[in-house]
Write a protein that holds these residues in place. Structure first.
Motif, PDB file in Angstrom:
ATOM      1  N   LEU A   4       0.995  -0.986   0.103  1.00 12.13           N
ATOM      2  CA  LEU A   4       0.374   0.390   0.297  1.00 12.13           C
ATOM      3  C   LEU A   4       0.957   1.083   0.121  1.00 12.13           C
ATOM      4  O   LEU A   4       0.285   2.402   0.157  1.00 12.13           O
ATOM      5  N   SER A   5       1.985   1.629   0.270  1.00  9.21           N
ATOM      6  CA  SER A   5       3.219   2.367   0.504  1.00  9.21           C
ATOM      7  C   SER A   5       4.578   1.976   0.218  1.00  9.21           C
ATOM      8  O   SER A   5       4.860   0.430   0.468  1.00  9.21           O
ATOM      9  N   PRO A   6       5.420   2.277  -0.960  1.00 10.13           N
ATOM     10  CA  PRO A   6       6.539   2.275  -1.213  1.00 10.13           C
ATOM     11  C   PRO A   6       7.400   2.086   0.095  1.00 10.13           C
ATOM     12  O   PRO A   6       7.894   1.105   0.034  1.00 10.13           O
ATOM     13  N   ASP A   7       7.176   2.881   1.407  1.00 10.11           N
ATOM     14  CA  ASP A   7       8.054   2.966   2.657  1.00 10.11           C
ATOM     15  C   ASP A   7       7.505   1.328   3.178  1.00 10.11           C
ATOM     16  O   ASP A   7       8.418   1.300   4.957  1.00 10.11           O
ATOM     17  N   ASP A   8       6.627   0.714   3.140  1.00  8.82           N
ATOM     18  CA  ASP A   8       5.776  -0.124   3.586  1.00  8.82           C
ATOM     19  C   ASP A   8       6.631  -1.695   3.667  1.00  8.82           C
ATOM     20  O   ASP A   8       5.458  -2.101   2.665  1.00  8.82           O
ATOM     21  N   ASP A   9       7.858  -1.807   3.908  1.00  7.58           N
ATOM     22  CA  ASP A   9       8.329  -3.486   3.209  1.00  7.58           C
ATOM     23  C   ASP A   9       8.275  -4.556   4.048  1.00  7.58           C
ATOM     24  O   ASP A   9       8.952  -4.952   3.947  1.00  7.58           O
ATOM     25  N   ASP A  10       7.903  -4.791   5.850  1.00 10.74           N
ATOM     26  CA  ASP A  10       7.620  -5.431   6.447  1.00 10.74           C
ATOM     27  C   ASP A  10       6.312  -6.053   6.963  1.00 10.74           C
ATOM     28  O   ASP A  10       5.399  -5.821   5.860  1.00 10.74           O
ATOM     29  N   SER A  11       6.322  -7.034   7.911  1.00 14.04           N
ATOM     30  CA  SER A  11       5.055  -8.044   8.106  1.00 14.04           C
ATOM     31  C   SER A  11       4.100  -7.730   8.906  1.00 14.04           C
ATOM     32  O   SER A  11       3.080  -7.930   9.221  1.00 14.04           O
ATOM     33  N   VAL A  12       4.738  -6.109   9.622  1.00 13.55           N
ATOM     34  CA  VAL A  12       3.513  -5.947  10.595  1.00 13.55           C
ATOM     35  C   VAL A  12       2.169  -4.938  10.297  1.00 13.55           C
ATOM     36  O   VAL A  12       2.338  -4.809   9.152  1.00 13.55           O
ATOM     37  N   ARG A  66       3.950   6.112  11.659  1.00 11.03           N
ATOM     38  CA  ARG A  66       5.866   5.662  11.535  1.00 11.03           C
ATOM     39  C   ARG A  66       5.663   6.729  12.368  1.00 11.03           C
ATOM     40  O   ARG A  66       5.302   7.847  13.355  1.00 11.03           O
ATOM     41  N   ALA A  67       7.542   6.289  12.839  1.00  9.71           N
ATOM     42  CA  ALA A  67       8.130   7.275  13.517  1.00  9.71           C
ATOM     43  C   ALA A  67       8.714   9.066  12.799  1.00  9.71           C
ATOM     44  O   ALA A  67       8.794   8.986  11.630  1.00  9.71           O
ATOM     45  N   GLY A  68       8.280   9.447  13.865  1.00 11.59           N
ATOM     46  CA  GLY A  68       8.845  11.106  13.202  1.00 11.59           C
ATOM     47  C   GLY A  68       8.548  11.901  11.933  1.00 11.59           C
ATOM     48  O   GLY A  68       9.302  12.488  11.386  1.00 11.59           O
ATOM     49  N   GLY A  69       7.156  11.884  12.006  1.00  7.72           N
ATOM     50  CA  GLY A  69       6.307  12.847  10.434  1.00  7.72           C
ATOM     51  C   GLY A  69       6.457  11.942   9.074  1.00  7.72           C
ATOM     52  O   GLY A  69       6.969  10.552   9.264  1.00  7.72           O
ATOM     53  N   PRO A  70       6.373  12.107   7.641  1.00  5.16           N
ATOM     54  CA  PRO A  70       5.893  11.910   6.732  1.00  5.16           C
ATOM     55  C   PRO A  70       6.613  11.183   6.664  1.00  5.16           C
ATOM     56  O   PRO A  70       7.228   9.999   5.838  1.00  5.16           O
ATOM     57  N   ALA A  71       8.575  11.319   6.104  1.00  5.62           N
ATOM     58  CA  ALA A  71       9.528  10.313   6.504  1.00  5.62           C
ATOM     59  C   ALA A  71       9.807   9.862   7.300  1.00  5.62           C
ATOM     60  O   ALA A  71      11.131   8.843   7.135  1.00  5.62           O
ATOM     61  N   GLY A  72       9.777   9.303   8.438  1.00  5.55           N
ATOM     62  CA  GLY A  72       9.515   8.581   9.605  1.00  5.55           C
ATOM     63  C   GLY A  72       9.829   7.183   9.141  1.00  5.55           C
ATOM     64  O   GLY A  72       8.916   6.634   7.758  1.00  5.55           O
ATOM     65  N   ALA A  73      10.746   6.598   9.841  1.00  2.00           N
ATOM     66  CA  ALA A  73      10.345   4.716   9.487  1.00  2.00           C
ATOM     67  C   ALA A  73       8.736   4.519  10.150  1.00  2.00           C
ATOM     68  O   ALA A  73       8.509   4.670  10.516  1.00  2.00           O
ATOM     69  N   PRO A  74       8.313   3.197   9.060  1.00  4.83           N
ATOM     70  CA  PRO A  74       7.560   2.818  10.032  1.00  4.83           C
ATOM     71  C   PRO A  74       7.198   1.917  10.866  1.00  4.83           C
ATOM     72  O   PRO A  74       8.696   1.508  11.516  1.00  4.83           O
ATOM     73  N   ALA A  75       6.008   1.214  11.954  1.00 11.70           N
ATOM     74  CA  ALA A  75       6.272   0.987  13.253  1.00 11.70           C
ATOM     75  C   ALA A  75       7.967  -0.355  12.926  1.00 11.70           C
ATOM     76  O   ALA A  75       6.546  -1.425  12.263  1.00 11.70           O
TER      77      ALA A  75
END
Length: 193
Positions: free
Chosen positions: A127-135, A153-162
């Motif tokens: 659903l998002s290019p920033d989400d590549d994990d299984s959580v 996600r951490a720290g705003g629009p560019a933060g790492a996914p949870a």
């Protein structure tokens, strides 16, 4: 004997008053089937977890039906139905009007007052290019701009996914804020002043 799928229906019965009194004799009430395709075909499997917009014009819901959208993948997906237009759209999809349907289970929809924004949780990782994990993560779909935004996600629009599951989303009436629960260890905490 085959089981009949659970379907979502919305009634306009006597909800406009201050109390939910018994309807007057002979009173007419509308009952609308919500879990239907844009062509009016009833969902072919269970639908559940409905959230009605505060204007009463939009219903977001989870469904296992495979006939509500051509982009729908097997499993639980989130949909939005406009009661005024009769349009049902797949919400749990990648960005773009024709974005791919989620490749994992999506559920727990929360809709803004005007129906534009829908928050939901999903185990999909496309659903998002920033989400590549299984959580499981929380996303917000802007149904006007056709954007799907990763919000857990951490720290705003560019933060790492949870780094752990994020669940139980809720969106504010104006769509500006979303809340969720998470046991993630990488989400920055801040206090508003």
């Amino acid at each position: 004997m085959p089981r009949t799928p659970f379907r979502l229906a919305l009634t306009t019965a006597a909800l406009a008053g201050a109390a939910l009194a018994a309807p007057a004799t002979g009173a007419q009430h509308d009952l609308d089937l919500v879990s239907v395709s844009g062509a009016g075909e009833a969902g072919n499997s269970h639908s559940f977890e409905a959230d009605l917009s505060s204007t009463g014009d939009h219903v977001a819901f989870t469904s296992r039906a495979g006939n509500l959208s051509a982009a729908d993948a097997p499993g639980d997906d989130v949909f939005l139905r406009s009661l005024s237009t009769g349009r049902t759209v797949l919400v749990s999809r990648a960005a773009g009007a024709a974005g791919a349907g989620g490749d994992g289970e999506s559920s727990r929809a929360s809709v803004s007052a005007d129906g534009r924004y829908v928050a939901f949780q999903s185990g999909a990782d496309n659903l998002s290019p920033d989400d590549d994990d299984s959580v499981t993560n929380v996303f917000v779909r802007d149904t006007v701009e056709n954007r799907t935004i990763l919000v857990s996600r951490a720290g705003g629009p560019a933060g790492a996914p949870a780094d752990r599951d994020a669940t139980a989303p809720h969106i504010s009436a104006d769509g500006r804020y979303a809340t969720f629960m998470s046991e993630a260890t990488n989400l920055a905490l801040s206090a508003r002043q």
